[in-house]
Design a protein around this motif. Structure first.
Motif, PDB file in Angstrom:
ATOM      1  N   GLN A   1      47.226  23.287 -11.575  1.00  0.00           N
ATOM      2  CA  GLN A   1      45.833  22.685 -11.030  1.00  0.00           C
ATOM      3  C   GLN A   1      44.679  23.385 -11.553  1.00  0.00           C
ATOM      4  O   GLN A   1      43.654  22.867 -12.206  1.00  0.00           O
ATOM      5  CB  GLN A   1      45.729  22.486  -9.614  1.00  0.00           C
ATOM      6  N   SER A   2      44.835  24.901 -11.731  1.00  0.00           N
ATOM      7  CA  SER A   2      43.927  25.665 -12.170  1.00  0.00           C
ATOM      8  C   SER A   2      44.367  26.832 -12.843  1.00  0.00           C
ATOM      9  O   SER A   2      44.821  27.955 -12.420  1.00  0.00           O
ATOM     10  CB  SER A   2      42.906  26.308 -10.884  1.00  0.00           C
TER      11      SER A   2
ATOM     12  N   GLY B   1      52.799  25.620   2.101  1.00  0.00           N
ATOM     13  CA  GLY B   1      51.707  26.133   1.007  1.00  0.00           C
ATOM     14  C   GLY B   1      52.459  25.663  -0.306  1.00  0.00           C
ATOM     15  O   GLY B   1      53.132  24.497  -0.277  1.00  0.00           O
ATOM     16  N   ALA B   2      52.207  26.272  -1.240  1.00  0.00           N
ATOM     17  CA  ALA B   2      52.835  26.057  -2.612  1.00  0.00           C
ATOM     18  C   ALA B   2      52.918  27.084  -3.241  1.00  0.00           C
ATOM     19  O   ALA B   2      52.677  28.375  -2.939  1.00  0.00           O
ATOM     20  CB  ALA B   2      51.318  25.168  -3.348  1.00  0.00           C
ATOM     21  N   THR B   3      53.664  26.997  -4.535  1.00  0.00           N
ATOM     22  CA  THR B   3      54.254  28.100  -5.487  1.00  0.00           C
ATOM     23  C   THR B   3      53.022  28.179  -6.146  1.00  0.00           C
ATOM     24  O   THR B   3      52.014  27.592  -6.403  1.00  0.00           O
ATOM     25  CB  THR B   3      55.367  27.631  -6.122  1.00  0.00           C
ATOM     26  N   LEU B   4      53.043  29.509  -6.746  1.00  0.00           N
ATOM     27  CA  LEU B   4      52.073  30.022  -7.583  1.00  0.00           C
ATOM     28  C   LEU B   4      51.955  29.169  -8.931  1.00  0.00           C
ATOM     29  O   LEU B   4      50.905  28.766  -9.484  1.00  0.00           O
ATOM     30  CB  LEU B   4      52.191  31.390  -8.203  1.00  0.00           C
ATOM     31  N   ALA B   5      53.301  28.608  -9.292  1.00  0.00           N
ATOM     32  CA  ALA B   5      53.162  27.807 -10.621  1.00  0.00           C
ATOM     33  C   ALA B   5      52.580  26.456 -10.129  1.00  0.00           C
ATOM     34  O   ALA B   5      51.897  25.877 -11.021  1.00  0.00           O
ATOM     35  CB  ALA B   5      54.812  27.232 -10.820  1.00  0.00           C
ATOM     36  N   ASP B   6      52.515  25.859  -9.038  1.00  0.00           N
ATOM     37  CA  ASP B   6      51.725  24.627  -8.612  1.00  0.00           C
ATOM     38  C   ASP B   6      50.244  24.899  -8.551  1.00  0.00           C
ATOM     39  O   ASP B   6      49.615  24.164  -9.198  1.00  0.00           O
ATOM     40  CB  ASP B   6      52.154  24.288  -7.258  1.00  0.00           C
TER      41      ASP B   6
END
Length: 713
Positions: free
Chosen positions: A112-113, A103-108
Motif C-alpha cells: 500500500q505504501s 494486524g498485517a505483514t510488512l509485505a501488505d
C-alpha cells in the motif's frame, strides 16, 4: 492451476483437535499448509493453528522441519517472535498452536505504501534485529527473513509491534511450479538446497555456501533497504536472474533512489549488505546499536544528511562528475561529456558501459566489499530528450565510485636510481636492527627449548602432550522400589546421583527385599543414558505350609488376569517416567526463583534467577502422558493428575522463557523492572501450581501402584 495449494479437505468450523482446540474459521492458505483461528475449549482463549498439508506429512524431512519450526520459535522466548504453545498430530495431519495476531505483514504494508518514513522503517528494523539477536544467541539462524515473515501486530496503542514468523522450513516442494515472474506474484519461500527467498538471499546463500548469523544480518539490511526506498535491492524477471544479480553484487545505493534517507542510516544499510560477510556487523545487536546511533546523529545534526558520506565503502576513489539520474524508480550514474578526463588517475576504472545501440547504460553503485567490477568500454552523454523537472530541487553532484586496483611494479635492485618528474631517489636495502636480531634469536631458542621438552616427555613418560582427562559422567538413578540398595563396582552407593568415569566399565547391582536382583553393566565408549530407570520385579511369593497363600497376602481380584496386571504396571511406568523427567527441571526452576525473590519483588538490588524448564523434558512428558491415558485399564485419578501436570507446565513455560530473556538481556534497565514486577505474582502462582500438580501425580502413581502390586504374584 489457480495457485491454491492442494492439501486435502479443510477443517470445518466446530471440529475439535485433541479435545482441546475448536476450529472457528480458516485464516489463510500457503504452499505448506493452512492457518485457522481456533479457541481453547477449556480456557476460552483464541489461538492460531497452522496445519501441514496431509500429502506433505509423508515427507519425513518436511515433517521434521515443521516440528523444528515450532521448537525453534518456542525455545527462543522473545516478545518479537511469535509464541508457539503446542505441537500435535491428529491422524496423519501435523499442526502447531500459536498466538493469534491482529494486524498485517510488512509485505501488505509495503504493497500500500512502498516507501516508509525513515524513523518508522528504523523502528521496525530495530525490533526485528532484537528478535534475531535472541535467536542467534541460541544458535538459530532464520534463513528466510523477508517482509512476508515480519508481522506488524496491533498491541494496545502501538500498531507496529513486530512479530517474526516462520522459523526452520526451507525446501522446494515437489510438484509446485515456480511463478514466471517473481514480482507479479506473492513471493513464497523457495525450498531446496539453496534456502531462502531470492530477493533477500545473501551472496553466500545464493551460491549455496555455508551460512551463519551474518546471513540474517544481510537479509535485515535488504528489508530495511526496501522499507526506505520502496523496492528491493535486487530484482529480475525470474528466479535465476535474481540469484545472478545477487552473486554479481551490484545494487543502487539507497540515497540514489530516495535522497531523503540520511547518510548515517545509508551507511548502516551498506555495511549490513557488504558482499563479504566478514565486513558486515558481527551480530544483530551490533547492527541495532549502529542504527540507533545513526538516528541520534541525524537528530543532533538537525536531520541534515552529509552529502560527502556517499563515497564508496569499499575503498575505491570518489570522483565528482557531472551526471543525471536514469529515470523514475531507477538509479544510475552516467558520465557527462563535459566531465574532466580520468586519465590522470593511475589505473582508474573506465566510464560506465555503453550498450550495442550506443545508449548509455546505468552504472549502479556496487555493494560494499564486492568483487571488482568489469572494465566498461566507453562513455556517453546523458539523453538530451529527457526534459528536466522544473519543480525538482537543485541537483546534487553525485559521487562516482571507482574501484582502483594499484599496479604492483617490480622493486628495483640496490643502487639502481628511480626517477620521477621532480626528484631522483636511490633505494638501498636497510640492515636489520639489533632489536630485530635479538627477537629472532629468542624465537629460535624458544623453539629449541620446546622441542627438547617434547623429546624428554616422549622418552621418559611415553607421551608428548598429556591426554585430556574426560569429565565425570553424571548418571541419575530412578529405582522402583525407591529404597533399593545400589552397589557400584562392589561399593554401596549412598546417593542416586552418580559420577562415573566414561573410560572404564562399571557394574551396577540393585537389590531390594522380596524383589529380584538386577545387574547392569556400563561399557566404555557406549552411549550411556543420563537417567537410568529400573524397576525390580517382585519375587514369587512363597506358599504357606498348607499349600495356600501366606496370611496377609491379598488374593487376586475377581476377573483380573496376569495380563491385566502387566498392562497396569506398564501404564504406571509410563506415568512414572513422565514424573521423573519433569521433576528435576521443575524443581530447579521453582527453587531458583523462590530463593532469589524470598525477600520481596524484583528490583535494582534483587534480580531474580529465572531457570527455563527444559523443553525436551516437557515434550517427553507430554508424549508419555498422552500415550498412557489411552491405555487400559482406566485409572481416573492418575489420568487426571497427569493431564493437570501438562496443563500447569504448558501455562508457566512461556512466561518463564519471556522472563528469562528479559533478565538475560538486561531489559529491566530500560523499563525500571515494570515487566518483572508485573509477572512476579504470575510466576509464583504458576510455579506453585505446577509443583503441586506434580506432587499429586506422584502420590496418585504410588497409591495406584500399591493396589496393583498386591495383585501381582
Amino acid at each position: 492451476m489457480d495457485g491454491t495449494p492442494s492439501g486435502g479437505p479443510a477443517l470445518a468450523a466446530g471440529v475439535v483437535l485433541e479435545d482441546k482446540y475448536e476450529i472457528v474459521r480458516e485464516l489463510g492458505r500457503g504452499a505448506m499448509g493452512v492457518v485457522y483461528e481456533a479457541v481453547h475449549v477449556a480456557l476460552g482463549k483464541h489461538v492460531a493453528i497452522k496445519t501441514l498439508h496431509r500429502e506433505l506429512c509423508g515427507d519425513a524431512d518436511l515433517l521434521a522441519r515443521f516440528r523444528q519450526e515450532a521448537r525453534a520459535a518456542s525455545a527462543i522466548g522473545h516478545p518479537n517472535i511469535v509464541e508457539v504453545f503446542d505441537l500435535g498430530q491428529v491422524g496423519d495431519a501435523a499442526f502447531m498452536v500459536m498466538e493469534l495476531l491482529a494486524g498485517a505483514t510488512l509485505a501488505d504494508v509495503l504493497a500500500q505504501s512502498p516507501a516508509l518514513p525513515v524513523r518508522r522503517a528504523c523502528r521496525i528494523a530495530s525490533q526485528a534485529l532484537s528478535a534475531l539477536a535472541a535467536a542467534h544467541q541460541r544458535g538459530i539462524v532464520h534463513r528466510d527473513l523477508k517482509p512476508e515473515n515480519i508481522f506488524l501486530a496491533r498491541r494496545g496503542d502501538e500498531s507496529d509491534f513486530v512479530k517474526l514468523l516462520d522459523f526452520g522450513i526451507a525446501k522446494v516442494l515437489a510438484g509446485v511450479d515456480r511463478p514466471p515472474s517473481i514480482r507479479d506474484t506473492p513471493r513464497p519461500t523457495q525450498y531446496g538446497t539453496v534456502m531462502g527467498t531470492p530477493q533477500y538471499m545473501s551472496p553466500e546463500q545464493a551460491r549455496g555456501l555455508p551460512i551463519d548469523a551474518r546471513t540474517d544480518i544481510w537479509a535485515a539490511g535488504a528489508v530495511l533497504y526496501e522499507m526506505l526506498t520502496g523496492r528491493p535491492p535486487f530484482d529480475g524477471d525470474n528466479y535465476n536472474q535474481v540469484l545472478a544479480a545477487i552473486v554479481d553484487g551490484y545494487f543502487p545505493r539507497p540515497r540514489d533512489l530516495a535522497p531523503h534517507v540520511p547518510a548515517e542510516v545509508e551507511a548502516v544499510v551498506l555495511r549490513a549488505m557488504a558482499y563479504r560477510r566478514e565486513q558486515r556487523f558481527d551480530s544483530a545487536m551490533a547492527m541495532r546499536h549502529a542504527l540507533h546511533a545513526a538516528l541520534r546523529e541525524v537528530a543532533a545534526s538537525g536531520g541534515q544528511a552529509d552529502a560527502a558520506s556517499r563515497a564508496p565503502a569499499s575503498g575505491g576513489l570518489a570522483l565528482t562528475a557531472s551526471a543525471i539520474g536514469s529515470g523514475a524508480g531507477e538509479s544510475g550514474v552516467a558520465a557527462s561529456a563535459a566531465a574532466p578526463p580520468l586519465s590522470h588517475v593511475a589505473d582508474a576504472a573506465a566510464p560506465p558501459p555503453v550498450d550495442p545501440a550506443g545508449a548509455a547504460v546505468d552504472a549502479p553503485i556496487r555493494g560494499a566489499a564486492g568483487p571488482p567490477p568489469e572494465t566498461p568500454a566507453s562513455a556517453a552523454p546523458p539523453d538530451p530528450a529527457v526534459p528536466p523537472d522544473a519543480f525538482a530541487p537543485p541537483p546534487e553532484e553525485p559521487v562516482l565510485a571507482l574501484d582502483v586496483t594499484p599496479v604492483v611494479r617490480p622493486r628495483p635492485s640496490a643502487g639502481v636510481p628511480r626517477s620521477s618528474r621532480r626528484v631522483t631517489t636511490v633505494h638501498r636495502p636497510s640492515r636489520p636492527s639489533t632489536a630485530a636480531r635479538l627477537v629472532k634469536a629468542l624465537v629460535v631458542l624458544g623453539l629449541l627449548a620446546g622441542g627438547a621438552g617434547a623429546a624428554y616427555r616422549y622418552a621418559r613418560l611415553g607421551y608428548v602432550l598429556r591426554p585430556p582427562t574426560p569429565p565425570p559422567f553424571a548418571l541419575s538413578l530412578a529405582l522402583v522400589p525407591a529404597d533399593a540398595r545400589v552397589e557400584v563396582d562392589g561399593e554401596v552407593a549412598v546417593t542416586r546421583e552418580l559420577s562415573l568415569d566414561r573410560g572404564v566399565a562399571h557394574e551396577l547391582v540393585i537389590a531390594a527385599p522380596d524383589r529380584l536382583t538386577v545387574r547392569a553393566r556400563l561399557a566404555p565408549g557406549a552411549a550411556w543414558p543420563h537417567t537410568l530407570t529400573l524397576r525390580l520385579p517382585r519375587a514369587i511369593a512363597p506358599l504357606a505350609p498348607g499349600g495356600g497363600p501366606r496370611r496377609g497376602d491379598a488374593p487376586v481380584p475377581e476377573g483380573v488376569t496376569a495380563a491385566d496386571v502387566d498392562r497396569a504396571i506398564d501404564k504406571l511406568d509410563a506415568f512414572d517416567a513422565c514424573a521423573t523427567a519433569i521433576a528435576g527441571p521443575l524443581r530447579r526452576s521453582a527453587d531458583a526463583y523462590t530463593a532469589s525473590t524470598r525477600r520481596g519483588r524484583p528490583g535494582p538490588h534483587r534480580v531474580p534467577d529465572v531457570v527455563v524448564i527444559d523443553g525436551a523434558a516437557v515434550s517427553e512428558c507430554k508424549l508419555r502422558v498422552d500415550a498412557a491415558t489411552r491405555k487400559a485399564p482406566p485409572m481416573p485419578e492418575v489420568d487426571r493428575a497427569g493431564r493437570d501436570v501438562i496443563v500447569a507446565v504448558d501455562e508457566i513455560s512461556p512466561v518463564l522463557r519471556t522472563a528469562a530473556g528479559y533478565y538475560e538481556r538486561r531489559e529491566y534497565d530500560a523499563d525500571a523492572f515494570r515487566y518483572g514486577r508485573s509477572v512476579h505474582a504470575a510466576l509464583q502462582r504458576g510455579l506453585a501450581r505446577a509443583v503441586e500438580a506434580h506432587s499429586r501425580l506422584v502420590d496418585a502413581i504410588a497409591a495406584e501402584r500399591d493396589r496393583w502390586d498386591e495383585a501381582e504374584l
